[in-house]
Design a protein around this motif. Structure first.
Motif, mmCIF file in Angstrom:
data_model
loop_
_atom_site.group_PDB
_atom_site.id
_atom_site.type_symbol
_atom_site.label_atom_id
_atom_site.label_comp_id
_atom_site.label_asym_id
_atom_site.label_seq_id
_atom_site.Cartn_x
_atom_site.Cartn_y
_atom_site.Cartn_z
ATOM 1 N N GLY A 72 59.974 60.668 22.748
ATOM 2 C CA GLY A 72 59.378 61.959 23.071
ATOM 3 C C GLY A 72 57.872 61.918 23.264
ATOM 4 N N ARG A 73 57.305 60.730 23.354
ATOM 5 C CA ARG A 73 55.855 60.608 23.544
ATOM 6 C C ARG A 73 55.580 59.841 24.842
ATOM 7 N NH1 ARG A 73 52.503 59.505 18.373
ATOM 8 N NH2 ARG A 73 51.862 61.653 18.548
ATOM 9 N N ALA A 74 54.607 60.327 25.571
ATOM 10 C CA ALA A 74 54.218 59.663 26.821
ATOM 11 C C ALA A 74 53.618 58.293 26.499
ATOM 12 C CB ALA A 74 53.203 60.514 27.567
ATOM 13 N N VAL A 75 53.857 57.326 27.371
ATOM 14 C CA VAL A 75 53.381 55.956 27.167
ATOM 15 C C VAL A 75 52.454 55.572 28.313
ATOM 16 C CG1 VAL A 75 54.078 53.535 27.035
ATOM 17 C CG2 VAL A 75 55.476 55.292 25.956
ATOM 18 N N VAL A 76 51.298 55.042 27.969
ATOM 19 C CA VAL A 76 50.371 54.482 28.952
ATOM 20 C C VAL A 76 50.072 53.056 28.517
ATOM 21 C CG1 VAL A 76 48.082 54.626 30.000
ATOM 22 C CG2 VAL A 76 49.345 56.716 29.481
ATOM 23 N N ILE A 77 50.263 52.118 29.419
ATOM 24 C CA ILE A 77 50.033 50.706 29.135
ATOM 25 C C ILE A 77 48.668 50.327 29.694
ATOM 26 C CG2 ILE A 77 50.858 48.360 29.549
ATOM 27 C CD1 ILE A 77 53.655 49.644 29.962
ATOM 28 N N ASP A 78 47.814 49.771 28.851
ATOM 29 C CA ASP A 78 46.501 49.294 29.278
ATOM 30 C C ASP A 78 46.554 47.777 29.374
ATOM 31 O OD1 ASP A 78 45.494 51.868 29.218
ATOM 32 O OD2 ASP A 78 44.799 51.698 27.167
ATOM 33 N N LEU A 79 46.342 47.258 30.566
ATOM 34 C CA LEU A 79 46.402 45.821 30.816
ATOM 35 C C LEU A 79 45.026 45.289 31.193
ATOM 36 C CD1 LEU A 79 49.500 45.757 33.160
ATOM 37 C CD2 LEU A 79 49.436 44.931 30.817
ATOM 38 N N SER A 80 44.671 44.148 30.656
ATOM 39 C CA SER A 80 43.477 43.441 31.104
ATOM 40 C C SER A 80 43.918 42.516 32.228
ATOM 41 C CB SER A 80 42.869 42.651 29.948
ATOM 42 O OG SER A 80 41.738 41.948 30.411
ATOM 43 N N VAL A 81 43.441 42.786 33.445
ATOM 44 C CA VAL A 81 43.904 42.085 34.642
ATOM 45 C C VAL A 81 42.763 41.234 35.197
ATOM 46 C CG1 VAL A 81 44.853 42.409 36.947
ATOM 47 C CG2 VAL A 81 45.467 43.978 35.136
ATOM 48 N N ARG A 82 43.116 40.040 35.652
ATOM 49 C CA ARG A 82 42.119 39.165 36.265
ATOM 50 C C ARG A 82 42.027 39.439 37.769
ATOM 51 N NH1 ARG A 82 44.008 33.302 34.716
ATOM 52 N NH2 ARG A 82 45.912 34.232 35.510
ATOM 53 N N HIS A 83 40.831 39.420 38.266
ATOM 54 C CA HIS A 83 40.561 39.511 39.699
ATOM 55 C C HIS A 83 40.187 38.094 40.127
ATOM 56 C CE1 HIS A 83 38.695 42.313 42.944
ATOM 57 N NE2 HIS A 83 39.920 41.960 43.220
ATOM 58 N N CYS A 108 43.223 32.642 54.688
ATOM 59 C CA CYS A 108 43.653 33.945 54.156
ATOM 60 C C CYS A 108 42.593 35.009 54.451
ATOM 61 C CB CYS A 108 43.890 33.829 52.648
ATOM 62 S SG CYS A 108 44.483 35.351 51.897
ATOM 63 N N PRO A 109 42.994 36.185 54.962
ATOM 64 C CA PRO A 109 42.007 37.232 55.257
ATOM 65 C C PRO A 109 41.435 37.874 53.988
ATOM 66 C CG PRO A 109 44.208 38.037 55.698
ATOM 67 C CD PRO A 109 44.338 36.575 55.370
ATOM 68 N N LYS A 110 42.140 37.763 52.862
ATOM 69 C CA LYS A 110 41.646 38.335 51.611
ATOM 70 C C LYS A 110 40.809 37.300 50.877
ATOM 71 C CE LYS A 110 44.777 41.956 50.745
ATOM 72 N NZ LYS A 110 44.424 43.123 50.068
ATOM 73 N N THR A 111 39.660 37.712 50.399
ATOM 74 C CA THR A 111 38.823 36.777 49.645
ATOM 75 C C THR A 111 39.099 36.874 48.157
ATOM 76 O OG1 THR A 111 37.051 38.400 49.623
ATOM 77 C CG2 THR A 111 36.990 36.738 51.366
ATOM 78 N N THR A 112 39.519 38.047 47.684
ATOM 79 C CA THR A 112 39.860 38.225 46.280
ATOM 80 C C THR A 112 41.166 38.985 46.165
ATOM 81 O OG1 THR A 112 38.657 40.303 46.051
ATOM 82 C CG2 THR A 112 37.434 38.277 45.552
ATOM 83 N N PHE A 113 41.841 38.841 45.028
ATOM 84 C CA PHE A 113 43.058 39.585 44.772
ATOM 85 C C PHE A 113 43.221 39.742 43.269
ATOM 86 C CE2 PHE A 113 44.135 35.153 44.890
ATOM 87 C CZ PHE A 113 45.045 34.977 43.860
ATOM 88 N N ALA A 114 44.011 40.739 42.869
ATOM 89 C CA ALA A 114 44.266 40.986 41.451
ATOM 90 C C ALA A 114 45.659 40.481 41.106
ATOM 91 C CB ALA A 114 44.167 42.478 41.140
ATOM 92 N N GLU A 115 45.775 39.903 39.921
ATOM 93 C CA GLU A 115 47.086 39.407 39.509
ATOM 94 C C GLU A 115 48.005 40.578 39.185
ATOM 95 O OE1 GLU A 115 46.890 37.064 35.949
ATOM 96 O OE2 GLU A 115 45.679 38.550 34.918
ATOM 97 N N GLN A 116 49.313 40.364 39.359
ATOM 98 C CA GLN A 116 50.330 41.371 39.067
ATOM 99 C C GLN A 116 51.230 40.848 37.955
ATOM 100 O OE1 GLN A 116 50.314 44.401 40.596
ATOM 101 N NE2 GLN A 116 48.515 43.673 41.674
ATOM 102 N N VAL A 117 51.706 41.754 37.115
ATOM 103 C CA VAL A 117 52.646 41.396 36.059
ATOM 104 C C VAL A 117 54.038 41.746 36.584
ATOM 105 C CG1 VAL A 117 53.340 41.768 33.683
ATOM 106 C CG2 VAL A 117 50.920 41.890 34.306
ATOM 107 N N THR A 118 54.908 40.752 36.689
ATOM 108 C CA THR A 118 56.241 40.935 37.255
ATOM 109 C C THR A 118 57.011 42.010 36.497
ATOM 110 O OG1 THR A 118 56.234 38.605 37.838
ATOM 111 C CG2 THR A 118 58.347 39.739 37.923
#
Length: 84
Positions: free
Chosen positions: A16-27, A35-45
């Motif tokens: 019954g409580r809302a959940v927010v996940i805070d992730l420390s993500v690497r860029h 590759c046309p992108k010079t940077t990208f952020a990692e994704q958690v599967t």
């Protein structure tokens, strides 16, 4: 590694409580010169999707009740799903 940042992702309510996940993500730098992108952020599967502030599980729930219109919005409020 380029930098780090905190990413906030809303998830399904628990107990019954809302959940927010805070992730420390690497860029990260892309080392492929073709590759046309010079940077990208990692994704958690199965937890994050590019450009989304919801987990795939919460997005699936929202899609399931979206056809109900305003009744679906009331149902999401009862389920403690925080949406903009």
């Amino acid at each position: 590694m380029h930098s780090r940042y905190v990413r906030h992702a809303a998830d399904e309510a628990v107990g019954g409580r809302a959940v927010v996940i805070d992730l420390s993500v690497r860029h990260l730098y892309c080392k492929n010169s073709d590759c046309p992108k010079t940077t990208f952020a990692e994704q958690v599967t199965r937890l994050t999707v590019r450009y989304q502030r919801r987990t795939p599980a919460l997005q699936h729930l929202v899609n399931a009740v979206a056809l109900a219109g305003s009744a679906g919005a009331r149902l999401l409020a009862v389920l403690h799903c925080v949406l903009s």
